[in-house]
Design an enzyme around this catalytic site. Sequence first.
Site, PDB file in Angstrom:
ATOM      1  CG  ASP A  34      48.027  34.375  37.405  1.00 30.05           C
ATOM      2  OD1 ASP A  34      48.258  33.154  37.329  1.00 30.05           O
ATOM      3  OD2 ASP A  34      48.593  35.124  38.212  1.00 30.05           O
TER       4      ASP A  34
ATOM      5  CE  LYS B  64      55.116  32.488  33.766  1.00 28.13           C
ATOM      6  NZ  LYS B  64      54.648  32.081  35.037  1.00 28.13           N
TER       7      LYS B  64
ATOM      8  CB  CYS C 207      41.215  45.092  70.656  1.00 22.00           C
ATOM      9  SG  CYS C 207      40.702  46.036  72.109  1.00 22.00           S
TER      10      CYS C 207
ATOM     11  CG  PHE D 124      17.762  36.079  33.037  1.00 24.64           C
ATOM     12  CD1 PHE D 124      18.218  35.562  31.830  1.00 24.64           C
ATOM     13  CD2 PHE D 124      18.048  35.384  34.208  1.00 24.64           C
ATOM     14  CE1 PHE D 124      18.950  34.384  31.784  1.00 24.64           C
ATOM     15  CE2 PHE D 124      18.781  34.201  34.173  1.00 24.64           C
ATOM     16  CZ  PHE D 124      19.227  33.709  32.959  1.00 24.64           C
TER      17      PHE D 124
ATOM     18  CB  CYS E 263      44.314  47.256  72.054  1.00 23.24           C
ATOM     19  SG  CYS E 263      43.471  48.376  70.935  1.00 23.24           S
TER      20      CYS E 263
ATOM     21  CB  SER F  87      53.899  22.674  31.657  1.00 22.67           C
ATOM     22  OG  SER F  87      53.669  22.766  32.936  1.00 22.67           O
ATOM     23  CG  LEU F  88      52.126  27.053  28.109  1.00 23.93           C
ATOM     24  CD1 LEU F  88      51.442  28.399  28.276  1.00 23.93           C
ATOM     25  CD2 LEU F  88      52.267  26.714  26.632  1.00 23.93           C
TER      26      LEU F  88
ATOM     27  CE1 TYR G 118      44.666  27.124  27.357  1.00 23.37           C
ATOM     28  CE2 TYR G 118      43.815  28.849  28.790  1.00 23.37           C
ATOM     29  CZ  TYR G 118      44.462  27.640  28.626  1.00 23.37           C
ATOM     30  OH  TYR G 118      44.892  26.944  29.717  1.00 23.37           O
TER      31      TYR G 118
ATOM     32  NE  ARG H 259      48.929  21.748  35.076  1.00 26.60           N
ATOM     33  CZ  ARG H 259      49.837  21.907  34.128  1.00 26.60           C
ATOM     34  NH1 ARG H 259      49.496  22.473  32.999  1.00 26.60           N
ATOM     35  NH2 ARG H 259      51.059  21.497  34.316  1.00 26.60           N
TER      36      ARG H 259
ATOM     37  CE  LYS I 113      51.621  31.062  31.451  1.00 28.56           C
ATOM     38  NZ  LYS I 113      51.338  30.989  32.866  1.00 28.56           N
TER      39      LYS I 113
ATOM     40  CD  GLU J 117      45.736  31.935  22.620  1.00 27.55           C
ATOM     41  OE1 GLU J 117      45.425  31.480  23.732  1.00 27.55           O
ATOM     42  OE2 GLU J 117      45.887  31.241  21.611  1.00 27.55           O
TER      43      GLU J 117
ATOM     44  CE1 TYR K 275      10.372  41.059  38.351  1.00 25.37           C
ATOM     45  CE2 TYR K 275       9.545  42.411  36.534  1.00 25.37           C
ATOM     46  CZ  TYR K 275       9.314  41.607  37.642  1.00 25.37           C
ATOM     47  OH  TYR K 275       8.029  41.345  38.044  1.00 25.37           O
TER      48      TYR K 275
ATOM     49  CB  CYS L   6      38.564  49.524  71.856  1.00 27.49           C
ATOM     50  SG  CYS L   6      39.986  49.582  70.772  1.00 27.49           S
TER      51      CYS L   6
ATOM     52  CD  GLU M 192      44.520  29.455  33.577  1.00 29.47           C
ATOM     53  OE1 GLU M 192      44.605  28.562  32.700  1.00 29.47           O
ATOM     54  OE2 GLU M 192      45.311  29.567  34.517  1.00 29.47           O
TER      55      GLU M 192
ATOM     56  CB  CYS N  99      41.729  50.623  74.402  1.00 34.75           C
ATOM     57  SG  CYS N  99      41.573  48.855  74.068  1.00 34.75           S
TER      58      CYS N  99
END
Length: 665
Positions: A115, A309, A421, A34, A403, A80-81, A222, A134, A113, A111, A32, A427, A170, A406
Amino acid sequence: MDIQKTIQSLRNELNQHNHNYYVLDAPVISDYEFDLKLKELQELESNNPEYFDENSPTQRVGGSITKNFSTVAHDHRMYSLDNSYSKEEIIDWEKRIQKVLGDVPLEYTCELKYDGASISITYEDGFLKRAVTRGDGFQGDDVTNNIKTIKSVPLKLKGNFPAKFDIRGEIILPFAGFNKMNQELIEIGETPYANPRNTASGSLKLQDSALVAKRPLDCLLYFLVGSNLPFKSQFEGLETARNWGFKAPKEATLARDLEGVFTFIDYWDIHRHDLPYETDGVVIKVNSFNHQDELGYTAKSPRWAIAYKFKSEQVSTVLNSISYQVGRTGAITPVANLQGVQLAGSVVKRASLHNADQIEKLDIRVNDTVFVEKGGEIIPKIIAVDLSKREADSVPTRYITHCPECDTLLIRNAGEANHYCPNFYGCPPQIIGRIQHFISRKAMDIDGLGQETVALLFINGLINNYADLYELKVEQILPLERMAQKSAENLVAGVQNSKNIPFERVLYALGIRFVGETVAKKLAKHYKDIDALSQATLPNLVLVDEIGERIAQSVIEFFDNIQNRIIIERLKSHEIQLAVIEKINPNATDKLAGKIFVVSGVFEKFSRDDLKKAIEDNGGKVGSSISAKTHYVLAGDNMGPAKLEKASKLNIPIISEVQFMELIN
Ligand code: AMP
Ligand code: ZN
């Protein structure tokens, strides 16, 4: 001149609070407070446009529309890695390094990774200049306006930073935010998002940055790139980035040898499940920049780094059958019933199949052996079918046409993923689900009536729609299973109390397809009452902020239905609020004369502005911070802990909105 200084100091202050909250996870003021400061800054800025700054914290809310993202070349290529899947591969990697560097001692930064979607952000003179996806590694899309809405990304840096550099990281969507977004979609009959990563990368490409601002995205950084960086290793780089204000996860560690690297891998292979966001491995980087420079790059990736991985936890099991669930909006969800199998600490018996397209894509059939995986979602998913185990006489799955509840012919609208449906009032799961939604906490919040009792009342023929609730009598309810006099009375009283719920929540409670809480608010605010809304035409509806054609169509269909109109008339006769009441207390009194209130937190029934207005209408005053002069703290949910402590230290009574209403009524 003074104004400019005030603006600047408010900006600095707000930047610091954002940092405390979103990077350090340690806020020192309440939301608040803030908001008050942010509002003050917004006002000053709009009255003094000459001091506009694109990096002001007020710009975080977004609003700019980008029709086509422009392509920007990266100053430094985004590589890339290389991947590895076993410790042996990492040992081989070290051997290759030692061939180049000789037998020198090597340190590694380990570190996680993360996703998500990779991003490169350029800072100039300490200000965020540009953020680029990227792309193909050489050039990407300029998504600066969208990235600026992510509160953990600093707009202005602290400390001694170089004049110009890029930082890589990321963009992720933590599980909690992702699940909440999906919960909201499911509630209004929309198809949920498939996984956090795709949702994060999709968010970066939204044209309206105000929509991006609403997504609970985060940015984990990173890697710093540039000339004249004031450090000599990756690990120091992470520490330095933190000092400048970046969110560089603390999980990163410095390993003195591969033993240390393996310890890190083994630890996180298990504990990654406790992290609030998705990771798919570990990244190991030769720590020293001198070593990195000597090693250099292949055509695709650095020789000084490798990704390991995690084995995703996959198990195989047999699909026993597919069943079809009917939601409250009629949406059909196919569910795979599996032979029970152990996965990530629990026995899995069911998995979601999402919709007909998914079934077709997997070509999944009863008796197939399937691979199941657990991601960040609540229920596990089927990754693939083990075709080698398929029996010769297996037949392709045919999606149901009617359905299961029903027997009505299912409908699938163009562009929609789910069948549904259309038997709105015939139903059973739709009828029960709609009433359950109606009474739920965010809707009519009916005390004394639980979800199971709704089903019970329906099965016993006592209710068929939500208007019937208002005609329930204690004598009718009493004969039901496990129903005592007291609970029956509570139920009836709870239903009657819901007549205080304001129009916007009633509108949400009606359960119109695609009308969630936010849309209901917009519609209520715009049309003011149900009659105006029910007569709105499509061209008129789509003029309302955030209402697209699909929502508009759904609203129109709802009011076209004669049964809905009859039920709404009945709700009206029971005095449910079907129009906006502009004031909490229209009659000004002096009941609160001389009393000073501090309002804090988020409220259920009224907005903070409404409450403040009510305080003033009744002769009270609104203070901005708690002091010995404060008479009451009017507290909602999420009141800041610092405030709570201060109030109790000074012995100031903390009252809820309900208690406040009692004070003035
Ligand atoms: P891949 O997409 O499998 O080639 O993996 C490379 C990507 O991993 C990079 O482009 C980054 O976006 C991402 N990544 C996630 N976490 C890290 C990290 N800690 N260090 C480097 N890259 C990372
Ligand atoms: Zn049905």
